[in-house]
Design a protein around this motif. Structure first.
Motif, PDB file in Angstrom:
ATOM      1  N   MET A   1       0.837  -1.194   0.000  1.00 26.70           N
ATOM      2  CA  MET A   1       0.000   0.000   0.000  1.00 26.70           C
ATOM      3  C   MET A   1       0.872   1.243   0.000  1.00 26.70           C
ATOM      4  SD  MET A   1      -2.987   1.111   2.718  1.00 26.70           S
ATOM      5  CE  MET A   1      -1.874   1.706   3.997  1.00 26.70           C
ATOM      6  N   GLN A   2       0.605   2.145  -0.921  1.00 28.28           N
ATOM      7  CA  GLN A   2       1.345   3.404  -0.959  1.00 28.28           C
ATOM      8  C   GLN A   2       0.789   4.384   0.070  1.00 28.28           C
ATOM      9  OE1 GLN A   2       0.849   4.079  -5.389  1.00 28.28           O
ATOM     10  NE2 GLN A   2       2.998   4.687  -5.157  1.00 28.28           N
ATOM     11  N   ILE A   3       1.668   5.223   0.610  1.00 31.03           N
ATOM     12  CA  ILE A   3       1.239   6.261   1.555  1.00 31.03           C
ATOM     13  C   ILE A   3       1.800   7.590   1.084  1.00 31.03           C
ATOM     14  CG2 ILE A   3       1.302   7.067   3.942  1.00 31.03           C
ATOM     15  CD1 ILE A   3       1.727   4.138   4.784  1.00 31.03           C
ATOM     16  N   TRP A   4       0.914   8.541   0.867  1.00 35.42           N
ATOM     17  CA  TRP A   4       1.316   9.892   0.472  1.00 35.42           C
ATOM     18  C   TRP A   4       0.982  10.842   1.623  1.00 35.42           C
ATOM     19  CZ3 TRP A   4      -2.482   8.459  -3.775  1.00 35.42           C
ATOM     20  CH2 TRP A   4      -1.866   7.632  -4.731  1.00 35.42           C
ATOM     21  N   ARG A   5       1.852  11.818   1.867  1.00 33.88           N
ATOM     22  CA  ARG A   5       1.643  12.737   2.982  1.00 33.88           C
ATOM     23  C   ARG A   5       1.580  14.195   2.552  1.00 33.88           C
ATOM     24  NH1 ARG A   5       2.166   9.903   7.839  1.00 33.88           N
ATOM     25  NH2 ARG A   5       3.025   7.805   7.564  1.00 33.88           N
ATOM     26  N   SER A   6       1.590  14.458   1.266  1.00 35.31           N
ATOM     27  CA  SER A   6       1.402  15.820   0.762  1.00 35.31           C
ATOM     28  C   SER A   6       0.885  15.751  -0.663  1.00 35.31           C
ATOM     29  CB  SER A   6       2.719  16.606   0.802  1.00 35.31           C
ATOM     30  OG  SER A   6       3.591  16.154  -0.216  1.00 35.31           O
ATOM     31  N   LEU A   7       0.312  16.853  -1.127  1.00 35.08           N
ATOM     32  CA  LEU A   7      -0.192  16.898  -2.499  1.00 35.08           C
ATOM     33  C   LEU A   7       0.915  16.616  -3.505  1.00 35.08           C
ATOM     34  CD1 LEU A   7      -2.618  19.974  -2.454  1.00 35.08           C
ATOM     35  CD2 LEU A   7      -3.240  17.610  -2.955  1.00 35.08           C
ATOM     36  N   HIS A   8       2.126  17.061  -3.178  1.00 31.74           N
ATOM     37  CA  HIS A   8       3.233  16.903  -4.116  1.00 31.74           C
ATOM     38  C   HIS A   8       3.660  15.448  -4.281  1.00 31.74           C
ATOM     39  CE1 HIS A   8       3.532  21.220  -4.207  1.00 31.74           C
ATOM     40  NE2 HIS A   8       3.742  21.283  -2.903  1.00 31.74           N
ATOM     41  N   GLU A   9       3.373  14.611  -3.273  1.00 33.48           N
ATOM     42  CA  GLU A   9       3.747  13.197  -3.367  1.00 33.48           C
ATOM     43  C   GLU A   9       2.772  12.396  -4.211  1.00 33.48           C
ATOM     44  OE1 GLU A   9       4.415  11.410   0.434  1.00 33.48           O
ATOM     45  OE2 GLU A   9       5.646  13.060   1.167  1.00 33.48           O
ATOM     46  N   VAL A  10       1.550  12.905  -4.372  1.00 33.58           N
ATOM     47  CA  VAL A  10       0.547  12.193  -5.166  1.00 33.58           C
ATOM     48  C   VAL A  10       0.924  12.319  -6.639  1.00 33.58           C
ATOM     49  CG1 VAL A  10      -1.900  11.996  -5.723  1.00 33.58           C
ATOM     50  CG2 VAL A  10      -1.197  12.756  -3.433  1.00 33.58           C
ATOM     51  N   PRO A  11       1.023  11.208  -7.371  1.00 29.91           N
ATOM     52  CA  PRO A  11       1.464  11.287  -8.772  1.00 29.91           C
ATOM     53  C   PRO A  11       0.688  12.275  -9.625  1.00 29.91           C
ATOM     54  CG  PRO A  11       1.408   9.015  -8.037  1.00 29.91           C
ATOM     55  CD  PRO A  11       0.810   9.834  -6.932  1.00 29.91           C
ATOM     56  N   GLY A  12      -0.635  12.320  -9.451  1.00 29.16           N
ATOM     57  CA  GLY A  12      -1.415  13.312 -10.194  1.00 29.16           C
ATOM     58  C   GLY A  12      -1.777  12.903 -11.604  1.00 29.16           C
ATOM     59  N   ASN A  13      -1.335  11.710 -12.036  1.00 27.60           N
ATOM     60  CA  ASN A  13      -1.666  11.272 -13.391  1.00 27.60           C
ATOM     61  C   ASN A  13      -2.480   9.984 -13.392  1.00 27.60           C
ATOM     62  OD1 ASN A  13       0.261   9.544 -12.482  1.00 27.60           O
ATOM     63  ND2 ASN A  13       1.690   9.821 -14.188  1.00 27.60           N
ATOM     64  N   GLN A  14      -2.970   9.582 -12.199  1.00 26.69           N
ATOM     65  CA  GLN A  14      -3.721   8.342 -12.117  1.00 26.69           C
ATOM     66  C   GLN A  14      -5.220   8.623 -12.110  1.00 26.69           C
ATOM     67  OE1 GLN A  14      -2.115   9.443  -9.309  1.00 26.69           O
ATOM     68  NE2 GLN A  14      -3.903   9.895  -8.077  1.00 26.69           N
TER      69      GLN A  14
END
Length: 327
Positions: A1-14
């Motif tokens: 499971m991936q864990i992101w902790r800021s908007l910048h960590e989210v790939p944004g292309n999924q």
């Protein structure tokens, strides 16, 4: 499971199916919402994403009213991983987030970063500045920005009461950890570092591990049967334990503590170790006895009851001279 902790960590292309919530405790109602998100994502062939918040919004908006969490963030993440969630976005609950209008929240988080094709929420879902957005608001933005909205209706226990974090808190305040476990879907627990205490238990034949558990929801004062869980390599060791919660009135204690005595063990050196204490059943309230001998007699009975409840080998108090922890 991936864990992101800021908007910048989210790939944004999924593209993803998203659920949103605090999920404090991950009780049965939360599990139904998260489980629906996972199910819908698998049907549609997209990853499932849970958007949650840290710190808890109530602790931010009401700093003068400390909130004890039913589950730590780590426990929430574990529960989501077990539910099959592909990724969790732990958003920092700050003014940059909670002052967003409902539409800005939808655009910034759900559309542009998470690429939501569907959003799964509960009936009581609120979002945006001042909680001004609700499920119908979300549906309106879904039509505008191209995502579906699925609402999971309130889930009720057999008693007819809605599963909720407030119900868990009521039960824990009563010491009713058995009923709390039914609402949660697992036994209540606290995590903490083992710290040095007064060491009275050691001298009495009941050496205990004292946990530092600030900020976590602890059940009412009393004695409980449960487990002390420690990490051993890549696995966990479950040790049967009699657990004391309270201020030790027999010895004029003033601070509330959580102490776990592992049945029959004299060799455990747990100081500085992060462990988990799991509450299975309350044996009795915290009591003041006429003498220390009366206390010891009751504690002997507590050990026998703990072993019977947990299906463990019965044990009596240990020889204080054989306790090696901390030496």
């Amino acid at each position: 499971m991936q864990i992101w902790r800021s908007l910048h960590e989210v790939p944004g292309n999924q593209r993803s199916v998203v659920t949103i919530g605090n999920f404090d405790g991950m009780h049965q109602g939360h599990s139904r919402v998260v489980g629906t998100c996972v199910e819908r994502a698998r049907k549609r062939g997209f990853p499932s994403v849970a958007l949650t918040f840290d710190p808890h919004p109530r602790s931010v908006h009401r700093p003068g009213e400390p909130l004890e969490l039913i589950a730590t963030l780590e426990d929430r993440l574990d529960a989501m991983a077990i539910a099959g969630v592909d990724a969790v976005f732990v958003a920092n609950y700050s003014p940059d987030l909670y002052m967003l209008s409902p539409e800005d929240f939808v655009v910034n988080y759900l559309v542009e970063r998470l690429g939501a094709v569907e959003v799964v929420v509960g009936e009581d879902f609120r979002f945006g500045r001042g909680n001004s957005g609700d499920v119908e608001t979300l549906r309106e933005y879904g039509r505008q920005y191209g995502f579906d909205v699925s609402m999971v209706t309130d889930v009720e226990a057999p008693s007819g009461r809605r599963w909720s974090s407030s119900w868990v808190r009521e039960l824990m305040a009563e010491g009713n950890v058995e009923e709390a476990s039914r609402v949660l879907g697992r036994f209540p627990r606290v995590n903490g570092c083992v710290v040095h205490g007064a060491k009275r238990g050691r001298a009495l034949g009941f050496p205990t591990a004292n946990l530092a558990v600030a900020g976590q929801l602890v059940p009412a004062d009393g004695v409980y049967a449960g487990w002390l869980v420690r990490d051993v390599g890549h696995s966990q060791e479950f040790l049967p334990a009699a657990i004391s919660v309270g201020s030790n009135p027999q010895f004029q204690g003033t601070s509330r503590t959580v102490e776990a005595h592992v049945l029959g063990r004299t060799d455990l050196n747990l100081y500085g170790e992060e462990v988990t204490v799991v509450f299975v059943k309350r044996l009795r309230p915290m009591m003041l006895f006429n003498s220390v001998d009366d206390l010891l007699s009751q504690m002997d009975q507590d050990l026998l009851a703990t072993a019977a409840i947990l299906g463990a080998r019965s044990a009596t108090r240990v020889d204080p001279a054989k306790v090696t922890a901390g030496l």
